[in-house]
Design a protein around this motif. Structure first.
Motif, PDB file in Angstrom:
ATOM      1  N   ALA A 105      -4.625   3.775  -2.710  1.00  0.00           N
ATOM      2  CA  ALA A 105      -5.029   2.515  -3.203  1.00  0.00           C
ATOM      3  C   ALA A 105      -4.109   1.302  -2.522  1.00  0.00           C
ATOM      4  O   ALA A 105      -4.399   0.207  -2.007  1.00  0.00           O
ATOM      5  N   LEU A 106      -2.852   1.398  -3.159  1.00  0.00           N
ATOM      6  CA  LEU A 106      -1.422   0.248  -2.999  1.00  0.00           C
ATOM      7  C   LEU A 106      -2.077  -0.028  -1.216  1.00  0.00           C
ATOM      8  O   LEU A 106      -1.208  -0.938  -0.140  1.00  0.00           O
ATOM      9  N   ALA A 107      -0.978   1.605  -0.445  1.00  0.00           N
ATOM     10  CA  ALA A 107      -1.448   2.372   0.581  1.00  0.00           C
ATOM     11  C   ALA A 107      -2.568   1.739   1.421  1.00  0.00           C
ATOM     12  O   ALA A 107      -1.799   0.475   2.656  1.00  0.00           O
ATOM     13  N   ALA A 108      -3.117   1.691   1.063  1.00  0.00           N
ATOM     14  CA  ALA A 108      -4.730   1.355   1.882  1.00  0.00           C
ATOM     15  C   ALA A 108      -4.668  -0.287   2.060  1.00  0.00           C
ATOM     16  O   ALA A 108      -5.163  -1.148   2.978  1.00  0.00           O
ATOM     17  N   GLN A 109      -4.001  -1.142   0.996  1.00  0.00           N
ATOM     18  CA  GLN A 109      -4.601  -2.527   0.618  1.00  0.00           C
ATOM     19  C   GLN A 109      -3.527  -3.208   1.592  1.00  0.00           C
ATOM     20  O   GLN A 109      -3.350  -4.214   2.465  1.00  0.00           O
ATOM     21  N   LEU A 110      -2.397  -2.555   1.785  1.00  0.00           N
ATOM     22  CA  LEU A 110      -1.142  -2.747   2.959  1.00  0.00           C
ATOM     23  C   LEU A 110      -1.510  -2.605   4.181  1.00  0.00           C
ATOM     24  O   LEU A 110      -1.540  -3.860   5.133  1.00  0.00           O
ATOM     25  N   ALA A 111      -2.050  -1.962   4.437  1.00  0.00           N
ATOM     26  CA  ALA A 111      -3.064  -1.049   5.984  1.00  0.00           C
ATOM     27  C   ALA A 111      -3.874  -1.953   6.480  1.00  0.00           C
ATOM     28  O   ALA A 111      -4.242  -2.848   7.097  1.00  0.00           O
ATOM     29  N   GLY A 112      -4.430  -2.847   5.068  1.00  0.00           N
ATOM     30  CA  GLY A 112      -5.702  -3.872   5.346  1.00  0.00           C
ATOM     31  C   GLY A 112      -5.174  -5.169   5.426  1.00  0.00           C
ATOM     32  O   GLY A 112      -5.920  -6.043   5.610  1.00  0.00           O
ATOM     33  N   GLY A 113      -4.044  -5.122   5.415  1.00  0.00           N
ATOM     34  CA  GLY A 113      -3.514  -6.802   5.418  1.00  0.00           C
ATOM     35  C   GLY A 113      -3.024  -7.523   4.562  1.00  0.00           C
ATOM     36  O   GLY A 113      -3.413  -9.271   4.069  1.00  0.00           O
ATOM     37  N   SER A 114      -3.425  -6.655   3.219  1.00  0.00           N
ATOM     38  CA  SER A 114      -3.434  -7.267   1.754  1.00  0.00           C
ATOM     39  C   SER A 114      -1.899  -8.223   1.861  1.00  0.00           C
ATOM     40  O   SER A 114      -0.996  -7.414   2.190  1.00  0.00           O
ATOM     41  N   THR A 115      -1.626  -9.340   0.677  1.00  0.00           N
ATOM     42  CA  THR A 115      -0.607 -10.076   0.980  1.00  0.00           C
ATOM     43  C   THR A 115      -0.176  -9.918  -0.783  1.00  0.00           C
ATOM     44  O   THR A 115       1.099  -9.879  -1.033  1.00  0.00           O
ATOM     45  N   HIS A 116      -1.158  -9.234  -1.653  1.00  0.00           N
ATOM     46  CA  HIS A 116      -0.494  -8.927  -3.316  1.00  0.00           C
ATOM     47  C   HIS A 116      -1.809  -8.315  -3.724  1.00  0.00           C
ATOM     48  O   HIS A 116      -2.501  -7.950  -3.265  1.00  0.00           O
ATOM     49  N   PRO A 117      -1.112  -6.871  -4.051  1.00  0.00           N
ATOM     50  CA  PRO A 117      -1.568  -5.924  -4.834  1.00  0.00           C
ATOM     51  C   PRO A 117      -3.371  -6.117  -5.062  1.00  0.00           C
ATOM     52  O   PRO A 117      -3.062  -7.332  -6.763  1.00  0.00           O
ATOM     53  N   TRP A 118      -3.991  -5.519  -5.102  1.00  0.00           N
ATOM     54  CA  TRP A 118      -5.530  -5.337  -7.071  1.00  0.00           C
ATOM     55  C   TRP A 118      -5.648  -3.946  -6.933  1.00  0.00           C
ATOM     56  O   TRP A 118      -5.278  -3.171  -5.446  1.00  0.00           O
ATOM     57  N   MET A 119      -6.237  -3.399  -7.923  1.00  0.00           N
ATOM     58  CA  MET A 119      -6.675  -2.882  -8.490  1.00  0.00           C
ATOM     59  C   MET A 119      -7.981  -2.748  -9.004  1.00  0.00           C
ATOM     60  O   MET A 119      -8.399  -3.574  -9.455  1.00  0.00           O
ATOM     61  N   PRO A 120      -8.778  -2.205  -8.739  1.00  0.00           N
ATOM     62  CA  PRO A 120     -10.040  -1.475  -9.188  1.00  0.00           C
ATOM     63  C   PRO A 120      -9.870  -1.725 -11.053  1.00  0.00           C
ATOM     64  O   PRO A 120      -8.782  -1.123 -11.314  1.00  0.00           O
ATOM     65  N   THR A 121     -10.770  -2.037 -11.538  1.00  0.00           N
ATOM     66  CA  THR A 121     -10.563  -2.083 -12.874  1.00  0.00           C
ATOM     67  C   THR A 121     -10.616  -1.467 -13.753  1.00  0.00           C
ATOM     68  O   THR A 121      -9.850  -0.858 -14.342  1.00  0.00           O
ATOM     69  N   LYS A 122     -11.056   0.132 -13.110  1.00  0.00           N
ATOM     70  CA  LYS A 122     -10.964   1.494 -13.962  1.00  0.00           C
ATOM     71  C   LYS A 122      -9.316   1.926 -13.854  1.00  0.00           C
ATOM     72  O   LYS A 122      -8.833   1.988 -14.328  1.00  0.00           O
ATOM     73  N   LEU A 123      -8.607   1.873 -11.816  1.00  0.00           N
ATOM     74  CA  LEU A 123      -6.998   1.998 -11.851  1.00  0.00           C
ATOM     75  C   LEU A 123      -6.477   1.479 -13.015  1.00  0.00           C
ATOM     76  O   LEU A 123      -5.523   1.877 -13.170  1.00  0.00           O
ATOM     77  N   ALA A 124      -6.896  -0.394 -13.014  1.00  0.00           N
ATOM     78  CA  ALA A 124      -5.849  -1.051 -13.746  1.00  0.00           C
ATOM     79  C   ALA A 124      -6.203  -0.974 -14.888  1.00  0.00           C
ATOM     80  O   ALA A 124      -4.920  -1.550 -15.907  1.00  0.00           O
ATOM     81  N   ALA A 125      -6.896  -0.640 -15.235  1.00  0.00           N
ATOM     82  CA  ALA A 125      -6.964  -0.586 -16.778  1.00  0.00           C
ATOM     83  C   ALA A 125      -6.331   1.245 -17.596  1.00  0.00           C
ATOM     84  O   ALA A 125      -6.132   1.809 -18.802  1.00  0.00           O
ATOM     85  N   ARG A 126      -6.110   1.742 -16.380  1.00  0.00           N
ATOM     86  CA  ARG A 126      -5.285   3.118 -16.793  1.00  0.00           C
ATOM     87  C   ARG A 126      -4.429   3.012 -17.499  1.00  0.00           C
ATOM     88  O   ARG A 126      -2.912   2.168 -16.853  1.00  0.00           O
ATOM     89  N   SER A 127      -3.708   3.321 -18.715  1.00  0.00           N
ATOM     90  CA  SER A 127      -2.606   2.817 -19.433  1.00  0.00           C
ATOM     91  C   SER A 127      -1.974   4.734 -19.420  1.00  0.00           C
ATOM     92  O   SER A 127      -1.966   5.663 -18.552  1.00  0.00           O
ATOM     93  N   PHE A 128      -0.476   4.580 -19.473  1.00  0.00           N
ATOM     94  CA  PHE A 128       0.165   5.301 -19.877  1.00  0.00           C
ATOM     95  C   PHE A 128       1.501   5.008 -21.100  1.00  0.00           C
ATOM     96  O   PHE A 128       1.552   3.717 -21.455  1.00  0.00           O
ATOM     97  N   LYS A 129       1.885   5.876 -21.551  1.00  0.00           N
ATOM     98  CA  LYS A 129       2.892   5.245 -22.331  1.00  0.00           C
ATOM     99  C   LYS A 129       4.459   4.842 -21.726  1.00  0.00           C
ATOM    100  O   LYS A 129       5.106   5.410 -20.830  1.00  0.00           O
ATOM    101  N   VAL A 130       4.528   3.889 -21.933  1.00  0.00           N
ATOM    102  CA  VAL A 130       5.921   3.095 -21.441  1.00  0.00           C
ATOM    103  C   VAL A 130       8.094   3.660 -22.111  1.00  0.00           C
ATOM    104  O   VAL A 130       7.760   3.737 -20.900  1.00  0.00           O
ATOM    105  N   SER A 131       7.510   4.215 -22.765  1.00  0.00           N
ATOM    106  CA  SER A 131       8.520   5.199 -22.983  1.00  0.00           C
ATOM    107  C   SER A 131       8.870   6.398 -22.090  1.00  0.00           C
ATOM    108  O   SER A 131      10.244   6.887 -21.290  1.00  0.00           O
ATOM    109  N   ALA A 132       8.169   6.709 -22.167  1.00  0.00           N
ATOM    110  CA  ALA A 132       7.754   8.453 -20.766  1.00  0.00           C
ATOM    111  C   ALA A 132       8.261   7.357 -19.508  1.00  0.00           C
ATOM    112  O   ALA A 132       9.138   8.215 -19.117  1.00  0.00           O
TER     113      ALA A 132
END
Length: 223
Positions: A87-114
């Motif tokens: 998604a980030l690569a596609a946004q760069l290719a499209g000329g975005s100046t700041h990344p954006w993520m769909p709600t489902k991707l933005a809400a994807r959680s991860f363990k900070v310790s990992a």
């Protein structure tokens, strides 16, 4: 302003200050520390990370997401980060100046310790790359050059999704090197990272064609 919004603003201010004073790995480490401190569960989301980063957010996000792919014997994390990288690569290719993520991707959680463990393992290798980095060929990190880089990054990031053992390591390294280049405005590192990724893709295609040929010959001889 609610509590979560004020926390994100505070994290963003701290990250922006760190970005001006430290290398990429230092900024990522402090960002992870801040996320963990702000979380009751020790988890963060990709949206939280996005809210902490400055104008170089594309480079920092690519680097953070590529790190789990660089190292062997890291499981689950590469599968979590592959689609956001596309998604980030596609946004760069499209000329975005700041990344954006769909709600489902933005809400994807991860363990900070990992992620911190991955950063600890990768830092010894990233350190010397950061020491080599300096602004040069900056036309590749802005404007039309940046859009072209985004378009080319689609290939190595997509190859991380290939369901074969250890196929994420080399393209992950390529994306990580290119990410440091984006952060430091170093076009040489961007090109080096892309070359690593595309050489790996060429190797995969070559091996795939050879395997297909062998299978066809075996099938023909069996007939």
């Amino acid at each position: 302003m609610n509590e979560r919004t004020s926390t994100n603003v505070g994290l963003a201010d701290a990250s922006n200050h760190s970005a001006n004073a430290s290398g990429a790995t230092d900024v990522l480490r402090r960002t992870l520390d801040q996320l963990e401190t702000a979380s009751d569960t020790g988890e963060g989301t990709l949206g939280d990370v996005l809210n902490t980063l400055d104008a170089r957010a594309f480079g920092f996000l690519f680097l953070l997401l590529a790190l789990p792919c660089c190292l062997p014997f890291v499981y689950l994390l590469p599968q979590i980060v592959a689609l956001p990288m596309l998604a980030l690569a596609a946004q760069l290719a499209g000329g975005s100046t700041h990344p954006w993520m769909p709600t489902k991707l933005a809400a994807r959680s991860f363990k900070v310790s990992a992620f911190r463990k991955v950063l600890d393992r990768a830092e010894r290798y990233l350190g010397w790359i950061e020491r080599l980095a300096r602004p040069r060929f900056s036309f590749l990190t802005e404007g039309l050059g940046l859009r072209l880089v985004g378009l080319l990054l689609l290939a190595p990031t997509a190859s991380i999704l290939v369901p074969l053992p250890s196929t994420n390591t080399i393209p992950g390294i390529g994306v990580a090197v290119a990410s440091v280049g984006l952060i430091e405005r170093d076009g040489v590192l961007v090109v080096a990272g892309l070359l690593i990724g595309f050489l790996w893709i060429a190797l995969l295609l070559t091996l795939g064609l050879e395997a297909t040929t062998i299978l066809r010959e075996m099938a023909g001889s069996g007939a």
